[in-house]
Design a protein around this motif. Structure first.
Motif, mmCIF file in Angstrom:
data_model
loop_
_atom_site.group_PDB
_atom_site.id
_atom_site.type_symbol
_atom_site.label_atom_id
_atom_site.label_comp_id
_atom_site.label_asym_id
_atom_site.label_seq_id
_atom_site.Cartn_x
_atom_site.Cartn_y
_atom_site.Cartn_z
ATOM 1 N N UNK A 188 0.826 -1.202 0.000
ATOM 2 C CA UNK A 188 0.000 0.000 0.000
ATOM 3 C C UNK A 188 0.864 1.257 0.000
ATOM 4 N N UNK A 189 1.955 1.261 0.780
ATOM 5 C CA UNK A 189 2.831 2.436 0.856
ATOM 6 C C UNK A 189 3.863 2.467 -0.259
ATOM 7 N N UNK A 190 3.878 1.437 -1.121
ATOM 8 C CA UNK A 190 4.823 1.409 -2.223
ATOM 9 C C UNK A 190 6.256 1.235 -1.794
ATOM 10 N N UNK A 191 6.479 0.529 -0.677
ATOM 11 C CA UNK A 191 7.826 0.324 -0.143
ATOM 12 C C UNK A 191 8.251 -1.119 -0.397
ATOM 13 N N UNK A 192 9.544 -1.362 -0.654
ATOM 14 C CA UNK A 192 10.017 -2.725 -0.921
ATOM 15 C C UNK A 192 9.807 -3.623 0.297
ATOM 16 N N UNK A 193 9.354 -4.864 0.106
ATOM 17 C CA UNK A 193 9.218 -5.795 1.234
ATOM 18 C C UNK A 193 10.562 -5.979 1.929
ATOM 19 N N UNK A 194 10.538 -5.996 3.242
ATOM 20 C CA UNK A 194 11.757 -6.165 4.006
ATOM 21 C C UNK A 194 12.446 -4.876 4.378
ATOM 22 N N UNK A 195 12.054 -3.757 3.774
ATOM 23 C CA UNK A 195 12.651 -2.481 4.141
ATOM 24 C C UNK A 195 12.123 -2.044 5.494
ATOM 25 N N UNK A 196 12.813 -1.151 6.174
ATOM 26 C CA UNK A 196 12.364 -0.733 7.501
ATOM 27 C C UNK A 196 10.982 -0.090 7.444
ATOM 28 N N UNK A 197 10.045 -0.540 8.263
ATOM 29 C CA UNK A 197 8.727 0.111 8.292
ATOM 30 C C UNK A 197 8.824 1.491 8.921
ATOM 31 N N UNK A 198 7.863 2.328 8.628
ATOM 32 C CA UNK A 198 7.881 3.699 9.134
ATOM 33 C C UNK A 198 7.467 3.730 10.600
ATOM 34 N N UNK A 199 8.223 4.477 11.393
ATOM 35 C CA UNK A 199 7.853 4.691 12.796
ATOM 36 C C UNK A 199 6.743 5.730 12.852
ATOM 37 N N UNK A 200 6.175 5.903 14.050
ATOM 38 C CA UNK A 200 5.132 6.913 14.211
ATOM 39 C C UNK A 200 5.677 8.313 13.973
ATOM 40 N N UNK A 201 6.972 8.528 14.254
ATOM 41 C CA UNK A 201 7.578 9.834 14.000
ATOM 42 C C UNK A 201 7.794 10.073 12.514
ATOM 43 N N UNK A 202 8.101 8.995 11.766
ATOM 44 C CA UNK A 202 8.381 9.138 10.335
ATOM 45 C C UNK A 202 7.126 9.084 9.473
ATOM 46 N N UNK A 203 6.041 8.524 9.999
ATOM 47 C CA UNK A 203 4.830 8.334 9.186
ATOM 48 C C UNK A 203 4.292 9.627 8.579
ATOM 49 N N UNK A 204 4.248 10.756 9.327
ATOM 50 C CA UNK A 204 3.709 11.988 8.722
ATOM 51 C C UNK A 204 4.515 12.476 7.520
#
Length: 473
Positions: free
Chosen positions: A126-142
């Motif tokens: 959904x976010x268009x990020x490669x599988x296995x890459x670091x997921x976004x933290x709550x600070x980085x999500x915005x």
């Protein structure tokens, strides 16, 4: 889905696979049935606003059922932590059989104690990020949201973590390739054994296509309502016009008790558009002195304004004719009426008064095509007396002329829409060429039928009326 971090109650057990499989099967069958209904609706009439609205509703229902299918699929697969990195063969076969689309639903959990973040495979997609890459933290999500939507997400997360409120809202994210995606996010805080917030979980849905489908439904619903409003207004116009124009159909014989009476028939021909009623009219009536009134006319405009003016003109015309006012003076009064009315209008008119006892026809015209007289197999156009359009000038004098009619003569009155064509001019010569048809006709109705057959299929720019009066022997 409740998190495993809930310590005050055991984690719920996932439903049996057989039960979920049955739900998935039923949802997919229903999806196929709804899609079939939508295709059949679209095939009926794509130009019909109601058909487009029905098709849009079916598309929206299909979107919801696709989401339901994906929800059930994830329920069957279990929590993200229990899934393998790759999907098993059975799940892949299920998706292939269902014609699955890219996942629109994903889940995430943010652990506030360890700063650990867990994303489902679907959320990476959904976010268009490669599988296995670091997921976004709550600070980085915005940082991946559109600037205008960042305060909304901040407020949702703060309310969840600080006040313990459930999250429910939508925002837009920007994918690495620049595309914008609309997500709907729901979630709750996860409490530890002391009732403090230990984590937060959320389910995120890609609702872009869903919202577009809803907008399509709204647009087509509004289009249907506008179409119904137009049709309703047109229906009211037709009812109003029916109350204004003569109620007789077929043919008339006027005056009823005289030798040499007129056999009268009339017909209305709509324009090629036909979407709005015009101001064309005709009338015939027996007067108190035994003479007969014949009249046709055309008012500018269409729809309710033209119908309102038509009712006013016809009412005044009949009243003045019954009062014995001659055609020339009658045209002058109608001109003054249109010029001074609350809604001024322009119009043309032709008014005739026939005396069966003498065979005399007195007539006047206001910017209208002259009558055509057919006798012994030939036709001619009567020379018109002076007269200008009704409502065009003040205190205009309208001349009146007189002609003697003989038994067997055919008099034809018409509006200019009959001969005004979209492809080429078709003046009175085409009408005069109907002389042989009129000579063979047994009555006025057959004469009108001959006109309709000749001009009924023409691509007229405007409505038209024709009135035929045949002097009986």
């Amino acid at each position: 889905m409740p998190s495993h971090l809930f310590a005050d109650r055991p984690a719920p057990q996932p439903p049996a696979h057989d039960a979920v499989d049955a739900l998935i099967h039923r949802a997919r069958r229903l999806r196929g049935d709804v899609d079939a209904v939508g295709r059949n609706t679209a095939a009926t009439n794509e130009d019909d606003p109601q058909a487009r609205w029905q098709r849009a509703l079916c598309d929206l229902a299909v979107q919801h059922l696709d989401n339901l299918d994906q929800h059930l699929g994830q329920l069957k697969a279990g929590p993200p932590a229990q899934r393998s990195a790759g999907r098993d063969d059975r799940a892949a076969e299920d998706d292939t059989a269902a014609g699955a689309t890219p996942h629109r639903v994903g889940s995430a959990e943010w652990n506030l104690l360890t700063d650990e973040v867990s994303w489902s495979d679907e959320l990476y997609e959904i976010f268009g990020r490669p599988p296995g890459s670091p997921p976004l933290s709550l600070d980085d999500l915005p940082s991946v949201l559109l600037p205008g939507d960042q305060p909304k997400l901040t407020s949702m997360v703060t309310g969840c973590l600080v006040d313990g409120q459930p999250m429910d809202g939508e925002f837009r994210i920007v994918l690495p390739d620049g595309q914008v995606r609309t997500l709907h996010m729901t979630g709750e805080p996860v409490l530890d054994s002391e009732g403090c917030t230990a984590a937060m979980w959320a389910v995120l849905r890609d609702v872009g296509e869903l919202r577009r489908s809803e907008e399509t439904v709204d647009r087509n619903r509004d289009s249907t309502r506008r179409e119904e409003h137009v049709q309703g207004a047109e229906s009211r116009t037709l009812v109003a016009q029916e109350t204004a124009v003569p109620s007789w159909r077929g043919s008339l014989r006027l005056p009823r008790q005289r030798v040499g009476a007129l056999d009268i028939a009339a017909h209305h021909l709509p324009s090629v558009d036909g979407s709005l009623t015009g101001g064309d009219w005709y009338d015939a009536m027996e007067l108190p002195d035994g003479r007969t009134l014949l009249a046709v006319g055309d008012l500018t405009g269409h729809g309710l304004p033209a119908t309102s003016a038509l009712a006013m003109v016809l009412g005044a015309l009949r009243g003045m004719a019954v009062a014995g006012i001659e055609p020339g003076a009658l045209m002058g009064h109608l001109d003054h009426l249109l010029e001074t009315s609350m809604r001024p209008a322009l119009g043309s008119a032709l008014c005739c008064r026939f005396d069966a006892a003498t065979g005399s026809l007195s007539w006047a015209q206001a910017g209208h095509p002259a009558p055509l007289l057919f006798r012994d197999g030939t036709g001619r156009r009567l020379q018109p007396p002076d007269g200008v359009l009704l409502g065009a000038a003040s205190q205009v004098a309208y001349e009146q002329d007189e002609v003697r009619l003989l038994p067997g003569d055919v008099l034809m009155l018409h509006t200019d829409g009959l001969t005004r064509r979209s492809d080429r001019g078709a003046g009175p010569e085409r009408l005069l060429a109907l002389a042989p048809v009129f000579a063979r006709a047994r009555d006025a109705q057959e004469c009108v039928r001959g006109v309709a057959e000749e001009f009924g299929g023409a691509e007229r720019l405007d409505d038209a009326c024709v009135l035929v009066a045949r002097i009986e022997a």
